[in-house]
Design a protein around this motif. Structure first.
Motif, mmCIF file in Angstrom:
data_model
loop_
_atom_site.group_PDB
_atom_site.id
_atom_site.type_symbol
_atom_site.label_atom_id
_atom_site.label_comp_id
_atom_site.label_asym_id
_atom_site.label_seq_id
_atom_site.Cartn_x
_atom_site.Cartn_y
_atom_site.Cartn_z
ATOM 1 N N LEU A 1 0.489 -0.729 0.812
ATOM 2 C CA LEU A 1 0.504 -0.711 -0.644
ATOM 3 C C LEU A 1 -0.370 0.563 -1.032
ATOM 4 C CD1 LEU A 1 0.193 -4.594 -1.914
ATOM 5 C CD2 LEU A 1 2.058 -2.857 -2.187
ATOM 6 N N ALA A 2 -1.726 0.545 -0.082
ATOM 7 C CA ALA A 2 -2.592 1.694 -0.507
ATOM 8 C C ALA A 2 -1.976 3.114 -0.320
ATOM 9 C CB ALA A 2 -3.806 1.408 0.620
ATOM 10 N N ALA A 3 -1.076 3.116 0.407
ATOM 11 C CA ALA A 3 -0.572 4.303 0.748
ATOM 12 C C ALA A 3 0.434 4.899 -0.379
ATOM 13 C CB ALA A 3 0.126 4.511 2.162
ATOM 14 N N LEU A 4 1.013 3.778 -0.898
ATOM 15 C CA LEU A 4 2.154 3.913 -2.020
ATOM 16 C C LEU A 4 1.374 4.186 -3.198
ATOM 17 C CD1 LEU A 4 4.356 0.573 -1.362
ATOM 18 C CD2 LEU A 4 5.431 2.996 -1.325
ATOM 19 N N ALA A 5 0.222 3.620 -3.377
ATOM 20 C CA ALA A 5 -0.571 3.967 -4.473
ATOM 21 C C ALA A 5 -1.171 5.458 -4.557
ATOM 22 C CB ALA A 5 -1.745 2.903 -4.645
ATOM 23 N N SER A 6 -1.735 5.938 -3.393
ATOM 24 C CA SER A 6 -2.232 7.117 -3.050
ATOM 25 C C SER A 6 -1.178 8.213 -3.346
ATOM 26 C CB SER A 6 -3.037 7.368 -1.850
ATOM 27 O OG SER A 6 -2.131 7.690 -1.042
ATOM 28 N N LEU A 7 0.424 7.940 -3.012
ATOM 29 C CA LEU A 7 1.401 8.822 -3.387
ATOM 30 C C LEU A 7 1.762 8.580 -4.675
ATOM 31 C CD1 LEU A 7 3.356 8.080 -0.045
ATOM 32 C CD2 LEU A 7 2.291 10.234 -0.459
ATOM 33 N N ASP A 8 1.195 7.925 -5.647
ATOM 34 C CA ASP A 8 1.475 7.595 -6.816
ATOM 35 C C ASP A 8 3.017 7.078 -7.080
ATOM 36 O OD1 ASP A 8 -0.866 8.439 -8.159
ATOM 37 O OD2 ASP A 8 -0.289 10.587 -8.019
ATOM 38 N N HIS A 9 3.080 6.305 -5.959
ATOM 39 C CA HIS A 9 4.522 5.729 -5.944
ATOM 40 C C HIS A 9 4.675 4.393 -6.705
ATOM 41 C CE1 HIS A 9 8.556 5.723 -4.166
ATOM 42 N NE2 HIS A 9 8.425 4.419 -4.177
ATOM 43 N N ILE A 10 3.546 3.812 -6.826
ATOM 44 C CA ILE A 10 3.241 2.610 -7.406
ATOM 45 C C ILE A 10 2.016 2.897 -8.256
ATOM 46 C CG2 ILE A 10 4.236 0.791 -6.000
ATOM 47 C CD1 ILE A 10 1.565 -0.036 -4.961
ATOM 48 N N ASP A 11 1.830 2.320 -9.588
ATOM 49 C CA ASP A 11 0.785 2.766 -10.240
ATOM 50 C C ASP A 11 -0.483 1.714 -9.888
ATOM 51 O OD1 ASP A 11 1.244 0.136 -11.596
ATOM 52 O OD2 ASP A 11 2.256 1.216 -13.264
ATOM 53 N N THR A 12 -1.410 1.940 -10.466
ATOM 54 C CA THR A 12 -2.772 1.177 -10.015
ATOM 55 C C THR A 12 -2.752 -0.194 -10.337
ATOM 56 O OG1 THR A 12 -4.105 3.451 -10.387
ATOM 57 C CG2 THR A 12 -5.512 1.271 -10.026
ATOM 58 N N PRO A 13 -2.384 -0.637 -11.807
ATOM 59 C CA PRO A 13 -2.269 -2.084 -11.879
ATOM 60 C C PRO A 13 -1.265 -2.632 -11.101
ATOM 61 C CG PRO A 13 -1.840 -0.659 -13.801
ATOM 62 C CD PRO A 13 -2.108 0.141 -12.826
#
Lengths: 100, 474
Positions: free
Chosen positions: B325-337
């Motif tokens: 999840l952290a990697a996905l967020a840092s790739l902007d693949h998922i948003d912060t919320p």
């Protein structure tokens, strides 16, 4: 000394490998190290430093004590190589040779 | 050169959970694993083990089938039999499979390389017939292979009991369990009994294993304070002393001795990437720096599971999902919320699954005597360097593991310090009067495992190869 447990319903095929000129039967999918241990081979190699005998310690690729010569290639990790029909395996004596 | 947004190294619980989490979010993932089948060491050979009776290996083992099914079902680029031999901070991953080397570039990398058994240096531990209890368990899981009597287990920790119980269930007798857990540990561990109560399921399992061994009538010797393996060319027997009879060696015959003092993180890759590592006095091992979501101090790299500190399979699984999840967020693949919403329950689960850890670490902490072997004991199995030799060069003023390596060759064999590293850090620290932290560890570099020049050459692009053969001819 190790041995295969009797598993009457195990239908896995067997393969035959050659260890130091002797035919050994192994369960398909076994690593070379497991197959050798199960066939009663308890010394895999001698060390380059003092020629003392060694056998596998970790069975997960970390210790390098299961080094063998497999199909003519020395220094292979016996616990990381899966057996194949007709594979030729030899005890590794001391340091590997550079002669080919 | 293949480029991927996310690469995962290791297909144990952490790696498999990470791969499944990222794939479900629609991210392209590649997962490299050295073993021929998924599961890591804990769920090793789950798809093919000849021991299909669920009772024999136990429900904790079969729990792995969910993760393995997901790995097989989802569209994950899963590469078994792929050994990662090189890794750079730029995300270049050198892999070898079937003698062919390849380089893959990943924007983010999750390291889920697991743990190995703690080295257990005693006199005679290099004799054929002496191996890790974990190694015996691998043989049992993968091939249904068991050691023939007389078999002795020695050491401390839940895996020791588990292997003994699995042997008995498989009909293989155990001659004796020589337990090295120091007496004082029981009292010290009580300080953490609150955490143990939260992890009562683990406690219950441990107690039930002990009851199982007792019912089977296995000889269980407690408070073992000294131990040695004896034999000419191969193991013939085990000798030990107990706290109750100090100075008196007791003995029994054995053709197999299985040793265990818990597991320690596999840090080969985080070390080679020059990440920061801290010495954990609680777990007595080096731990790579990472935050609670798994982000390491190396940009773009994450560490999940036991390779970042020992927490066990369930913790590893949760950490794998969280790191993904952290990697996905840092790739902007998922948003912060979305990240926060999905990370919260995982963080809570981690806190509860890890609650038992301080209790277990304290109870099964190996005593000083096991980590500071006597002068005659071999510490470096590859180069056959003894504890005495290490102490000798320390007294000459040798400042740390790397200088000591040049003096003695200790740590320079094929295992690259995996079997001696922690012992060397602790021995040198004591001799020099420094902290283990200040003493440090070996400087590790790729290749992580020896590779041949031929394998290395195969990584070159075909165009380069053609060019090289021309120059060779001329």
């Amino acid at each position: 000394m190790f041995a295969y447990l009797k598993q009457p319903d195990d239908r896995t095929e067997n393969v035959i490998i050659d260890y130091e000129g002797k035919a050994l039967s192994a369960r398909a999918g076994d690593t070379v190290a497991a197959a050798l241990l199960a066939s009663g081979v308890d010394v895999f190699r001698t060390t380059p430093v003092s020629q003392s005998p060694r056998a596998p310690w970790c069975m997960m690729g970390a210790c390098f004590d299961c080094l063998l010569e497999i199909d003519g290639v020395p220094n292979r990790q016996g616990c990381q190589v899966v057996v194949a029909q007709g594979m030729k395996v030899a005890h590794q004596k001391g340091a590997r040779r550079i002669d080919s | 050169m293949k480029r991927v947004p996310l690469a995962i190294i290791g297909a144990g619980p952490a790696g498999m959970a990470a791969a499944a989490t990222a794939t479900r979010k629609g991210l392209e993932v590649v997962i490299f694993d050295e073993q021929p089948a998924p599961g890591g060491q804990i769920y090793r050979a789950l798809e093919s083990t000849p021991l299909r009776d669920p009772v024999l290996l136990g429900s904790d083992y079969w729990h792995g089938s969910e993760l393995i099914d997901a790995l097989r079902r989802e569209s994950i680029d899963y590469r078994p039999g792929h050994m990662v031999w090189q890794l750079t901070r730029e995300g270049e991953i050198g892999v070898i499979a079937d003698d062919i080397a390849e380089v893959v570039v990943a924007e983010r990398v999750i390291l889920a390389t697991g743990a190995q058994e703690r080295p257990f240096p005693i006199a005679g531990w290099t004799l054929p017939g002496v191996m890790g209890a974990g190694a015996a368990q691998v043989l049992l899981k993968t091939s249904g292979v068991a050691a023939q009597a007389p078999v002795v287990l020695a050491g401390s920790g839940p895996l020791l009991y588990l292997v003994a119980a699995q042997y008995l269930r498989a009909g293989s007798p155990i001659e004796a369990i020589l337990e090295t857990t120091p007496r004082g540990n029981y009292r010290r561990a009580m300080t953490y009994v609150g955490g143990a109560a939260r992890g009562w399921r683990y406690l219950q399992k441990g107690l039930s294993l002990l009851r199982e061994l007792k019912r089977a009538g296995v000889r269980h010797v407690r408070d073992v304070t000294a131990l040695r393996a004896v034999g000419e060319g191969r193991l013939a027997g085990v000798e030990w002393q107990t706290g109750a009879k100090p100075g008196i060696w007791q003995a029994c015959e054995a053709t197999t001795l299985l040793l265990h003092h818990g597991v320690i993180p596999n840090i080969q890759m985080t070390r080679a990437l020059s990440g920061e590592h801290d010495w954990s006095d609680q777990q007595l091992c080096w731990i790579p720096r990472r935050d609670s979501d798994g982000r390491s101090d190396i940009d773009g790299f994450y560490v999940a599971g036991d390779s970042g500190g020992v927490g066990g399979a369930r913790v590893a699984e949760t950490q794998g999902s969280l790191a993904a999840l952290a990697a996905l967020a840092s790739l902007d693949h998922i948003d912060t919320p979305t990240f926060e919403r999905e990370a919260q329950p995982l963080r809570r689960a981690l806190a509860s699954e890890s609650a038992i850890r301080p209790f277990l670490d304290t109870l099964y902490r190996p005593a000083d005597t096991w980590r500071h072997p006597s002068d005659d004991v071999v510490v470096c199995r590859c180069e056959e360097v003894t504890a005495g030799e290490i102490r000798r060069v320390a007294k000459l003023g040798c400042s740390g593991p790397n200088q000591m390596k040049s003096f003695t060759r200790c740590g320079m064999g094929p295992c690259q310090g995996r079997m001696c590293g922690v012992t060397v850090s602790e021995l040198l620290a004591r001799e020099s009067g420094q902290s283990v932290e200040a003493t440090g560890y070996y400087r590790l570099r790729p290749p992580f495992k020896p590779i041949t020049l031929g394998q290395l050459a195969s990584a070159a692009e075909p165009a380069e190869k053609a060019h090289r053969s021309e120059t060779e001819v001329s």
